[in-house]
Design an enzyme around this catalytic site. Sequence first.
Site, mmCIF file in Angstrom:
data_model
loop_
_atom_site.group_PDB
_atom_site.id
_atom_site.type_symbol
_atom_site.label_atom_id
_atom_site.label_comp_id
_atom_site.label_asym_id
_atom_site.label_seq_id
_atom_site.Cartn_x
_atom_site.Cartn_y
_atom_site.Cartn_z
ATOM 1 N N SER A 264 0.832 -1.197 0.000
ATOM 2 C CA SER A 264 0.000 0.000 0.000
ATOM 3 C C SER A 264 0.867 1.247 0.000
ATOM 4 C CB SER A 264 -0.906 0.004 1.229
ATOM 5 O OG SER A 264 -0.154 0.412 2.345
ATOM 6 N N LYS A 265 0.219 2.387 -0.200
ATOM 7 C CA LYS A 265 1.006 3.621 -0.370
ATOM 8 C C LYS A 265 1.775 3.986 0.896
ATOM 9 C CE LYS A 265 -2.414 7.207 0.556
ATOM 10 N NZ LYS A 265 -3.101 8.369 0.029
ATOM 11 N N ARG A 266 1.306 3.491 2.036
ATOM 12 C CA ARG A 266 1.999 3.833 3.282
ATOM 13 C C ARG A 266 3.211 2.926 3.539
ATOM 14 N NH1 ARG A 266 0.032 8.228 5.325
ATOM 15 N NH2 ARG A 266 -2.059 8.576 4.562
#
Length: 510
Positions: A264-266
């Site tokens: 995910s982007k995190r």
Amino acid sequence: MSDKSVRVRFAPSPTGPLHMGGVRTALYNYLFAKKHNGTFIIRIEDTDQNRFVEGAEEYILEALKWCGITPDEGQGVGGDYGPYKQSERKEMYKPYAEQLVKNGKAYYAFDTGEDLDKMRKQAQQMKMPNWQYNSVTRSSMQNSLTLPEDEVQKRLENGDPYVIRFKMPRNEDVRFEDKIRGWVVVNTNNLDDKVLYKSDGMPTYHLANIVDDHTMKITHVIRGEEWLPSAPLHVLLYEAFEWDAPTFAHCPLLLRPDGNGKLSKRDGDRLGFPVFPIDWIAADGEKYSGYREKGYLPGAFINMLAFLGWNPGTTQEIFSLEQMIEAFSLERVSKAGAKFDADKTNWFQQQYLRAESPTTLAKMLREKTGSELQNVADAYLEQACVLMKERATFVEDIYTEGKYLFENPTEFDAKTVAKKWNELAEELMLEWSNKLEALNTFDAENIEKSFKAFLEEKEQKIGKVLPAFRLVLTGKGMGPSMFEIAALLGKEESLSRMKNNIPTIKGLKA
Ligand code: GLU
């Protein structure tokens, strides 16, 4: 197989920066198009105005440009099937939605948000948490299937808000062959009556996507696995319009390095690697780092991405874009999720950095460093790059790891001083200094020859003498060939370092 009619599209929504999974989807589309001499198109799917993010479209186009994934047609390029941005095609979609209503494949629904909430709540109370508008529940809702025809007409004329929903058939198996997954079969009882056309006068993703793929003559839909659940609806829509469906290929998910879940982007900044191709600053000021700004070469990034889900079936790992085009096939894309591997990414980066010419490396290094290298001649810098590149992951490592090639070291590796420096070493270095001074041709070959003769004369092993020499000239315990280093520094600089640094190191030891 060469087939000019092959037309594929990458169809991102400008809802944020493009994740590297999105870049991979674009890459596979591009490779497939080029392999078949077909056309690669970029289409911007911005029907969901609520999720529109300022700057996202520009980001996507710039990221693809950096990667060298160049569209033949589409947003920012033009072409015969434009506009290539759905909000600019807005007017086109309504007649298609109405056509489906006429054919009995879709219907008008007048239920308000409150009506729908009420139904959901009631269902929850009856312990049915996942209420859906579908072939069963539609009969108790306010739509053109339940209301009398004149009432429907009246509401439409009044301008009452409505949506157009797809009339999902009851209990039918939808089947289609996915190029990556094989046969997919889904029963329509598991699907709901999706909204095709919204009350704000915009189509939903589903309608716009199908209408555009058809009118843009798309032959293959290559996209992420997250769209697989939508594919049965899409197949039914093609049938409802009596259009030929394109071939579908759903690419595997990108997984976290530990294999636990979707990348995910995190994850990126948390786990220490970028998830985005280029930097992105979010509206709240938060920065998400990108491969470009971290110093990765686009070729390395693309090569790494290609291998996340695809393999050529041979042991070859380094592929130029041209070679990738040649080798690519959807048959060799796996359906299992692909685990991202940061070490492997760095390995690709190292290989690509090493393959750059000395001139390019020197140029890149000058761009990365400030005034530090201003007075260093091109030829010198190029040789420094050749010497150091094997030890670098990013071009700036050539400078940080090889600073001693540009200035006399002020620090001397404590471990090497402790282990390799003693009275004998000092004595040998002073004598070796004289040998260096006597050399007429100060090149690597000659220095090495003279060094070997010196070892023989002194009856010393290389391991006793060479580390001391390295320490004096570079301050380090390790590095590239000392003979090459000395030759590059030149006679004058080498001798001056011998003269100055031997006493300094002696001082450290005291
Ligand atoms: N607009 C969709 C996305 O953002 C594209 C889905 C598709 O390719 O059909 O991923």
